[in-house]
Design a protein around this motif. Structure first.
Motif, PDB file in Angstrom:
ATOM      1  N   GLY A   5      22.732  18.968 -12.241  1.00  0.00           N
ATOM      2  CA  GLY A   5      22.045  18.510 -13.443  1.00  0.00           C
ATOM      3  C   GLY A   5      20.592  18.947 -13.448  1.00  0.00           C
ATOM      4  O   GLY A   5      20.253  19.999 -12.888  1.00  0.00           O
ATOM      5  N   VAL A   6      19.738  18.146 -14.063  1.00  0.00           N
ATOM      6  CA  VAL A   6      18.311  18.457 -14.200  1.00  0.00           C
ATOM      7  C   VAL A   6      17.522  17.692 -13.149  1.00  0.00           C
ATOM      8  O   VAL A   6      17.685  16.479 -12.987  1.00  0.00           O
ATOM      9  N   TRP A   7      16.649  18.405 -12.455  1.00  0.00           N
ATOM     10  CA  TRP A   7      15.877  17.841 -11.359  1.00  0.00           C
ATOM     11  C   TRP A   7      14.756  16.952 -11.871  1.00  0.00           C
ATOM     12  O   TRP A   7      13.986  17.326 -12.766  1.00  0.00           O
ATOM     13  N   LEU A   8      14.663  15.743 -11.284  1.00  0.00           N
ATOM     14  CA  LEU A   8      13.576  14.811 -11.570  1.00  0.00           C
ATOM     15  C   LEU A   8      12.806  14.588 -10.278  1.00  0.00           C
ATOM     16  O   LEU A   8      13.211  13.817  -9.404  1.00  0.00           O
ATOM     17  N   ALA A   9      11.697  15.312 -10.170  1.00  0.00           N
ATOM     18  CA  ALA A   9      10.976  15.368  -8.898  1.00  0.00           C
ATOM     19  C   ALA A   9      10.305  14.055  -8.526  1.00  0.00           C
ATOM     20  O   ALA A   9      10.064  13.800  -7.340  1.00  0.00           O
ATOM     21  N   TYR A  10       9.989  13.218  -9.503  1.00  0.00           N
ATOM     22  CA  TYR A  10       9.253  11.991  -9.209  1.00  0.00           C
ATOM     23  C   TYR A  10      10.003  11.119  -8.213  1.00  0.00           C
ATOM     24  O   TYR A  10       9.402  10.497  -7.328  1.00  0.00           O
ATOM     25  N   THR A  11      11.329  11.059  -8.350  1.00  0.00           N
ATOM     26  CA  THR A  11      12.148  10.246  -7.447  1.00  0.00           C
ATOM     27  C   THR A  11      13.152  11.081  -6.664  1.00  0.00           C
ATOM     28  O   THR A  11      13.976  10.527  -5.925  1.00  0.00           O
ATOM     29  N   GLY A  12      13.107  12.401  -6.825  1.00  0.00           N
ATOM     30  CA  GLY A  12      13.996  13.263  -6.064  1.00  0.00           C
ATOM     31  C   GLY A  12      15.467  13.065  -6.394  1.00  0.00           C
ATOM     32  O   GLY A  12      16.309  12.940  -5.493  1.00  0.00           O
ATOM     33  N   GLU A  13      15.792  13.030  -7.680  1.00  0.00           N
ATOM     34  CA  GLU A  13      17.181  12.832  -8.107  1.00  0.00           C
ATOM     35  C   GLU A  13      17.476  13.716  -9.306  1.00  0.00           C
ATOM     36  O   GLU A  13      16.592  14.394  -9.836  1.00  0.00           O
ATOM     37  N   PHE A  14      18.735  13.694  -9.745  1.00  0.00           N
ATOM     38  CA  PHE A  14      19.149  14.526 -10.865  1.00  0.00           C
ATOM     39  C   PHE A  14      19.529  13.673 -12.069  1.00  0.00           C
ATOM     40  O   PHE A  14      20.124  12.604 -11.927  1.00  0.00           O
ATOM     41  N   LEU A  15      19.184  14.180 -13.240  1.00  0.00           N
ATOM     42  CA  LEU A  15      19.703  13.637 -14.488  1.00  0.00           C
ATOM     43  C   LEU A  15      20.999  14.382 -14.778  1.00  0.00           C
ATOM     44  O   LEU A  15      21.003  15.609 -14.889  1.00  0.00           O
ATOM     45  N   ARG A  16      22.104  13.639 -14.906  1.00  0.00           N
ATOM     46  CA  ARG A  16      23.422  14.259 -15.043  1.00  0.00           C
ATOM     47  C   ARG A  16      23.985  14.053 -16.448  1.00  0.00           C
ATOM     48  O   ARG A  16      23.670  13.066 -17.123  1.00  0.00           O
ATOM     49  N   PRO A  17      24.846  14.975 -16.906  1.00  0.00           N
ATOM     50  CA  PRO A  17      25.370  14.901 -18.277  1.00  0.00           C
ATOM     51  C   PRO A  17      26.076  13.588 -18.611  1.00  0.00           C
ATOM     52  O   PRO A  17      25.857  13.031 -19.695  1.00  0.00           O
ATOM     53  N   ALA A  18      26.925  13.089 -17.719  1.00  0.00           N
ATOM     54  CA  ALA A  18      27.686  11.868 -18.028  1.00  0.00           C
ATOM     55  C   ALA A  18      26.764  10.677 -18.252  1.00  0.00           C
ATOM     56  O   ALA A  18      26.965   9.879 -19.176  1.00  0.00           O
ATOM     57  N   ALA A  19      25.733  10.550 -17.416  1.00  0.00           N
ATOM     58  CA  ALA A  19      24.786   9.439 -17.565  1.00  0.00           C
ATOM     59  C   ALA A  19      23.982   9.577 -18.846  1.00  0.00           C
ATOM     60  O   ALA A  19      23.725   8.584 -19.547  1.00  0.00           O
ATOM     61  N   LEU A  20      23.586  10.801 -19.175  1.00  0.00           N
ATOM     62  CA  LEU A  20      22.833  11.025 -20.405  1.00  0.00           C
ATOM     63  C   LEU A  20      23.702  10.723 -21.623  1.00  0.00           C
ATOM     64  O   LEU A  20      23.240  10.094 -22.585  1.00  0.00           O
ATOM     65  N   ALA A  21      24.962  11.140 -21.596  1.00  0.00           N
ATOM     66  CA  ALA A  21      25.871  10.871 -22.707  1.00  0.00           C
ATOM     67  C   ALA A  21      26.017   9.376 -22.946  1.00  0.00           C
ATOM     68  O   ALA A  21      26.024   8.906 -24.098  1.00  0.00           O
ATOM     69  N   GLN A  22      26.116   8.605 -21.877  1.00  0.00           N
ATOM     70  CA  GLN A  22      26.256   7.151 -21.999  1.00  0.00           C
ATOM     71  C   GLN A  22      25.002   6.530 -22.610  1.00  0.00           C
ATOM     72  O   GLN A  22      25.086   5.647 -23.479  1.00  0.00           O
TER      73      GLN A  22
ATOM     74  N   ILE B  69      23.478  17.487 -32.042  1.00  0.00           N
ATOM     75  CA  ILE B  69      23.204  18.903 -31.843  1.00  0.00           C
ATOM     76  C   ILE B  69      22.621  19.038 -30.442  1.00  0.00           C
ATOM     77  O   ILE B  69      21.688  18.306 -30.084  1.00  0.00           O
ATOM     78  N   ILE B  70      23.182  19.948 -29.655  1.00  0.00           N
ATOM     79  CA  ILE B  70      22.736  20.130 -28.276  1.00  0.00           C
ATOM     80  C   ILE B  70      22.350  21.592 -28.072  1.00  0.00           C
ATOM     81  O   ILE B  70      23.131  22.499 -28.384  1.00  0.00           O
ATOM     82  N   LEU B  71      21.159  21.823 -27.567  1.00  0.00           N
ATOM     83  CA  LEU B  71      20.678  23.160 -27.232  1.00  0.00           C
ATOM     84  C   LEU B  71      20.327  23.193 -25.753  1.00  0.00           C
ATOM     85  O   LEU B  71      19.628  22.299 -25.265  1.00  0.00           O
ATOM     86  N   THR B  72      20.815  24.194 -25.039  1.00  0.00           N
ATOM     87  CA  THR B  72      20.497  24.310 -23.615  1.00  0.00           C
ATOM     88  C   THR B  72      19.937  25.693 -23.307  1.00  0.00           C
ATOM     89  O   THR B  72      20.187  26.653 -24.037  1.00  0.00           O
ATOM     90  N   ALA B  73      19.226  25.787 -22.207  1.00  0.00           N
ATOM     91  CA  ALA B  73      18.538  27.031 -21.857  1.00  0.00           C
ATOM     92  C   ALA B  73      19.437  28.057 -21.190  1.00  0.00           C
ATOM     93  O   ALA B  73      19.042  29.225 -21.067  1.00  0.00           O
TER      94      ALA B  73
ATOM     95  N   SER C 294      26.068  22.747 -18.850  1.00  0.00           N
ATOM     96  CA  SER C 294      26.987  21.617 -18.665  1.00  0.00           C
ATOM     97  C   SER C 294      26.635  20.449 -19.576  1.00  0.00           C
ATOM     98  O   SER C 294      27.480  19.578 -19.835  1.00  0.00           O
ATOM     99  N   PHE C 295      25.410  20.414 -20.088  1.00  0.00           N
ATOM    100  CA  PHE C 295      25.004  19.337 -20.990  1.00  0.00           C
ATOM    101  C   PHE C 295      25.493  19.562 -22.422  1.00  0.00           C
ATOM    102  O   PHE C 295      25.305  18.693 -23.274  1.00  0.00           O
ATOM    103  N   ALA C 296      26.104  20.710 -22.694  1.00  0.00           N
ATOM    104  CA  ALA C 296      26.637  20.989 -24.033  1.00  0.00           C
ATOM    105  C   ALA C 296      28.156  20.877 -24.055  1.00  0.00           C
ATOM    106  O   ALA C 296      28.808  21.402 -24.954  1.00  0.00           O
ATOM    107  N   ALA C 297      28.727  20.187 -23.086  1.00  0.00           N
ATOM    108  CA  ALA C 297      30.179  20.090 -22.970  1.00  0.00           C
ATOM    109  C   ALA C 297      30.592  18.654 -22.650  1.00  0.00           C
ATOM    110  O   ALA C 297      29.747  17.780 -22.422  1.00  0.00           O
ATOM    111  N   GLY C 298      31.895  18.424 -22.635  1.00  0.00           N
ATOM    112  CA  GLY C 298      32.443  17.143 -22.193  1.00  0.00           C
ATOM    113  C   GLY C 298      31.955  15.966 -23.007  1.00  0.00           C
ATOM    114  O   GLY C 298      31.884  16.008 -24.241  1.00  0.00           O
ATOM    115  N   LYS C 299      31.595  14.887 -22.314  1.00  0.00           N
ATOM    116  CA  LYS C 299      31.199  13.642 -22.970  1.00  0.00           C
ATOM    117  C   LYS C 299      29.883  13.763 -23.745  1.00  0.00           C
ATOM    118  O   LYS C 299      29.566  12.892 -24.561  1.00  0.00           O
ATOM    119  N   MET C 300      29.140  14.817 -23.503  1.00  0.00           N
ATOM    120  CA  MET C 300      27.903  15.004 -24.251  1.00  0.00           C
ATOM    121  C   MET C 300      28.166  15.334 -25.718  1.00  0.00           C
ATOM    122  O   MET C 300      27.322  15.111 -26.578  1.00  0.00           O
TER     123      MET C 300
END
Length: 248
Positions: free
Chosen positions: A121-138, A172-176, A160-166
């Protein structure tokens, strides 16, 4: 013996009127400018490009009528350098999105720019974790419901953020990049990443989100050709209820 029903012509006239009214309402909704409830996230602070993009997106939203209280900024560099931002942890990002609840005439806009990792997923350096598609979709389902929703994920392997539960009809979803491709431009001497530069550069002239997608995609292809790199192939999804949303 076939009897003539005098009400039949009236029935068909009413049916046609309803169809016309529905089409007119849908067209008006497509044309009507939305007020955005926005969440803007700079997930990493190892280079200034991510916070630069969030700042530029903030300026664009403000210039197009978004109130300061409607723009929520989160950053890995939250602190004295970015006093208007809160720390960009996964829980903070997701909770902020889940609390948006746009009203009639409003929509959700989520912009996340950072590094990405294949399959994570997407790196979140402040806490050293990832933002993942399923959690964002929820979080989007909880906070935005069926309101028009724009999601821009600017990171390597972000397809991966433009697929599945997202995917949802109102989104409208745009990814890089594709799910298996990197994106480019994460250097300290740049103002923005390649994708963010192209997206932000197309914003002033694009009339619709589809037009923005086409203009930014053309720009990315041109820049990557000049750089002689493997094409990132940005991905997009346009839900049936949102595909004609206008920018202005």
């Amino acid at each position: 013996m076939i009897r003539h029903n005098p009400l039949r012509p009236l029935f068909w006239l009413c049916a046609l009127a309803l169809l016309f009214y529905g089409a007119t309402e849908a067209s008006a909704a497509d044309r009507a400018p939305l007020r955005w409830q926005a969440v803007l996230v700079a997930g990493d602070d190892s280079q200034p490009v991510f916070d630069n993009a969030v700042e530029a997106f903030t300026r664009w939203l403000s210039a197009h009528g978004a109130a300061a209280d409607d723009i929520h900024r989160l950053s890995a560099a939250a602190g004295p350098r970015h006093p208007g931002s809160q720390p960009a942890s996964a829980s903070a990002v997701l909770q902020t999105i889940a609390s948006l609840h746009p009203q009639a005439g409003e929509g959700c806009l989520v912009f996340v720019t950072s590094h990405g990792q294949h399959g994570e997923g997407v790196w979140l350096a402040y806490t050293g974790e990832f933002l993942r598609p399923a959690a964002l979709a929820q979080a989007l389902s909880k906070g935005c419901g069926k309101a028009p929703t724009i999601v821009v994920i600017s990171a390597c392997y972000s397809g991966s953020f433009a697929a599945g539960k997202m995917r949802a009809p109102n989104r409208i979803i745009l990814t890089a990049a594709r799910p298996d491709r990197p994106s480019f431009g994460c250097q300290a001497d740049r103002t923005y990443t390649v994708f963010d530069e192209c997206l932000l550069g197309a914003l002033p002239n694009a009339a619709s989100w589809r037009g923005l997608r086409e203009a930014s995609l053309s720009c990315v292809r041109e820049r990557e050709h000049e750089m002689e790199v493997l094409p990132s192939q940005p991905q997009a999804f346009f839900g049936a209820a949102a595909r004609n949303l206008r920018l202005r």
